[in-house]
Scaffold this active site. Structure first.
Site, PDB file in Angstrom:
ATOM      1  N   HIS A 127       0.819  -1.215   0.000  1.00 59.92           N
ATOM      2  CA  HIS A 127       0.000   0.000   0.000  1.00 59.92           C
ATOM      3  C   HIS A 127       0.850   1.260   0.000  1.00 59.92           C
ATOM      4  CE1 HIS A 127      -3.335  -2.553   0.050  1.00 59.92           C
ATOM      5  NE2 HIS A 127      -4.213  -1.631   0.382  1.00 59.92           N
ATOM      6  N   ASP A 188      -5.522   4.878  10.190  1.00 57.77           N
ATOM      7  CA  ASP A 188      -6.956   5.013   9.883  1.00 57.77           C
ATOM      8  C   ASP A 188      -7.485   3.795   9.133  1.00 57.77           C
ATOM      9  OD1 ASP A 188      -6.877   7.488  10.989  1.00 57.77           O
ATOM     10  OD2 ASP A 188      -6.774   8.577   9.088  1.00 57.77           O
ATOM     11  N   GLU A 299      -9.240  13.729  15.497  1.00 58.12           N
ATOM     12  CA  GLU A 299      -8.753  14.039  14.144  1.00 58.12           C
ATOM     13  C   GLU A 299      -9.550  15.239  13.625  1.00 58.12           C
ATOM     14  OE1 GLU A 299      -8.218  11.085  11.181  1.00 58.12           O
ATOM     15  OE2 GLU A 299      -6.930   9.808  12.415  1.00 58.12           O
TER      16      GLU A 299
END
Ligand code: FAD
Length: 548
Positions: A127, A188, A299
């Site tokens: 990723h 996340d 956040e």
């Protein structure tokens, strides 16, 4: 725009031939001749292919004695990543069964000497954004094959779990929940490997309290660039331990990690609220991360020129006051959304609402824009996967992702916002922009990660998706141009910004990134990977080029 595509082995593995069907009336001997020439042709093609393929492969690699195996044919899948901009074909993919398999391979490549161009990249879940887990003509190690040790949980006062570094965080969450435990610090998105995030930092809304994931690891097992298998921790081989954490894969391949755990909550109150004033928004964020008794996750994100914003949330969030919320107009404004979460257990359902109200009361958000949701802890942590499933179904997941992640000193965040939000960026239609502060005291400056020199700094993440082949504002070129404008602005305004998941192609830019820490980084490289075999996709060091 730099897009690298090397497809040679694709050609070699797919010889395409079209044969004309012989006429039914043809006599038998002619048929035989045709078949015989076809077989000869086929055999010579296979022989040519083998000799072409293997001519690049050092014969000694073919004879390594491993529990797992090296695959020289199916290599295309590791020549891409989430960023979808770089494709560098390796020579081989190592599917290790044991740590020893990786050590043998690295040692062997080391013995080939500095003039062999073969490098080694560990690949977690691939990723990365710019080919960081790729190795052109090298060996990519498929870390997800390394299944041992199976997760081992340890309870007591300071619980922890020993995991293989190729394990996905989502699997660790599911397993640890069976013991009523969970890691403290997250990203996340959880479909990433332990080794992949520990090589960067691993930051999310819990980092203000617990620090990044690299602050929550007790011990590692590492295979260095020399092929040595070394256990390391705060007390044992501590220089290697700190080098590897946030070390961009440069010093060793993490094989195992011991991760700190805490009791897991059952449920989460998940809350969003809007601000139109950036000063008030950041003041509230900073107030929250400084408080002892506060939310468990903090956040935020930026919304520029979006219409129908609240409609998007309605499926999962309910307004506290539906009438007032329906009168709120979001259209056109630049808004800042504070996102917080409070964890709780089933036994606390009576008191949690009061607790949340108490925590919200000092905040100065637009009162009609308070939105609440209640979800299980697992659903909260795995929230991005829900979007992944939706995007995949529309074919919008495997598109180019020209992301830009920045760490910005607190004293410069207002100057940054002025210059970027609503100015360089006139809308947020290409993807979310996250923004939240963290406390530097929770980061360990002995690790390799580079952060700004202030007690509080912000993560600002531009998470854009590009529309393939578009030449408009949603296209890759436009987004890359915007990213460059943001970086140029940061530099000319001397904001002291550091890239997170950094990407540079020139060593002088890497030197500037590390600043005074460059020398220590080079020293560590020469100690643990003197031939510069590891993680070539980061483009920091080049094999067989002297250190400078
Ligand atoms: P890979 O892409 O496979 O590898 C990344 C780098 O680490 C490469 O250089 C590779 O060689 C090296 N590496 C991999 N495994 C090892 C190992 N075992 N030992 C040594 N080196 C190794 N990051 C955050 O901090 N916070 C977030 O909230 C966050 N959200 C994300 C959301 C999405 C949808 C995506 C795609 C990424 C997100 N990231 C986030 C970034 C992510 O943490 C990094 O891209 C991470 O490297 C990906 O992990 P991976 O397992 O796919 O690693």
């Amino acid at each position: 725009m730099e897009v690298k595509v090397f497809h040679l082995p694709l050609l070699l593995t797919h010889p395409v031939r079209k044969m004309r069907k012989p006429a039914a009336s043809s006599p038998q001997p002619k048929n035989f001749l045709v078949i015989r020439s076809f077989l000869l042709l086929l055999l010579s093609c296979i022989a040519a292919k083998l000799s072409l393929c293997f001519s690049n492969i050092p014969s000694s690699l073919l004879t390594l004695s491993l529990d797992g195996h090296l695959n020289f044919d199916e290599v295309q899948h590791v020549a891409k990543d989430f960023g979808n901009q770089y494709q560098l074909l390796p020579l081989a993919v190592l599917h290790p069964k044991t740590v020893t398999d990786i050590a043998i391979t690295i040692k062997h490549i080391g013995q080939m000497g500095p003039h062999s161009e073969i490098t080694v990249a560990a690949r977690g879940h691939g990723h990365s954004l710019q080919g960081q887990a790729q190795a052109y003509r090298g060996v990519v190690v498929n870390m997800k094959c390394l299944r041992s040790p199976i997760m081992q949980f340890h309870g007591g006062k300071s619980p922890y779990v020993d995991v293989s570094a190729g394990e996905l965080w989502i699997n660790i969450l599911h397993e640890s929940m069976k013991y009523g435990l969970a890691p403290k610090s997250w990203t996340d998105y959880l479909h990433l490997t332990v080794g992949g995030t520990l090589s960067n930092a691993g930051i999310s809304g819990q980092a203000f309290r617990h620090g990044p994931q690299i602050s929550n690891v007790h011990q590692l097992e590492v295979i260095t660039g020399k092929g040595d298998v070394v256990k390391c921790s705060e007390n044992q081989n501590e220089d290697l331990f700190h080098s590897v954490l946030g070390g961009l894969g440069q010093f060793g391949i993490i094989a195992q990690a011991r991760i700190s755990l805490e009791p897991a909550p059952d449920k989460v109150k998940w809350i969003r609220m809007l601000y139109s004033d950036f000063n008030i928004f950041t003041r509230d964020q900073e107030y929250l991360i400084a408080s002892e008794n506060t939310f468990d996750y903090i956040e935020g994100f930026v919304i520029i020129n979006r219409t129908g914003l609240l409609n998007n949330w309605r499926s999962s969030f309910s307004p506290q006051d539906p009438l007032q919320a329906s009168q709120f107009e979001s259209d056109g404004q630049t808004l800042f959304c504070l996102e917080v979460a409070k964890y709780f257990n089933m036994g606390q359902t009576d008191t949690i609402n009061e607790e949340v109200e108490r925590l919200l009361s000092p905040l100065n958000y637009i009162s009609s824009t308070l939105f609440l949701s209640e979800v299980s802890y697992i659903d909260f942590l795995d929230r991005v996967h829900v979007s992944e499933v939706k995007l995949r179904s529309k074919g919008l997941w495997e598109v180019p992702h020209p992301w830009l992640n920045l760490l910005i000193p607190r004293s410069k965040i207002h100057r940054f916002a002025e210059g970027v939000f609503g100015n360089i960026l006139t809308d947020t239609s290409n993807g979310p922009i996250l923004i939240y502060p963290v406390n530097k005291s929770k980061w360990d400056n002995r690790t390799s990660v580079v952060i700004p020199e202030e007690d509080i700094f912000y993560l600002v993440a531009f998470l854009s998706s590009a529309v393939p082949s578009s030449t408009g504002t949603g296209g890759l070129d436009h987004i890359l141009y915007q990213n460059k404008r943001i970086l140029d602005f940061c530099e000319s305004a001397h904001l002291g910004v550091k890239q997170y998941l950094p990407h540079y192609t020139r060593q002088e830019d890497w030197k500037a990134h590390f600043g005074p820490r460059w020398e220590a980084f080079v020293r560590r490289k020469s100690a643990y990977d003197p031939l510069r075999i590891l993680a070539p996709g980061q483009r920091i060091f080049q094999k067989a080029v002297p250190f400078s």
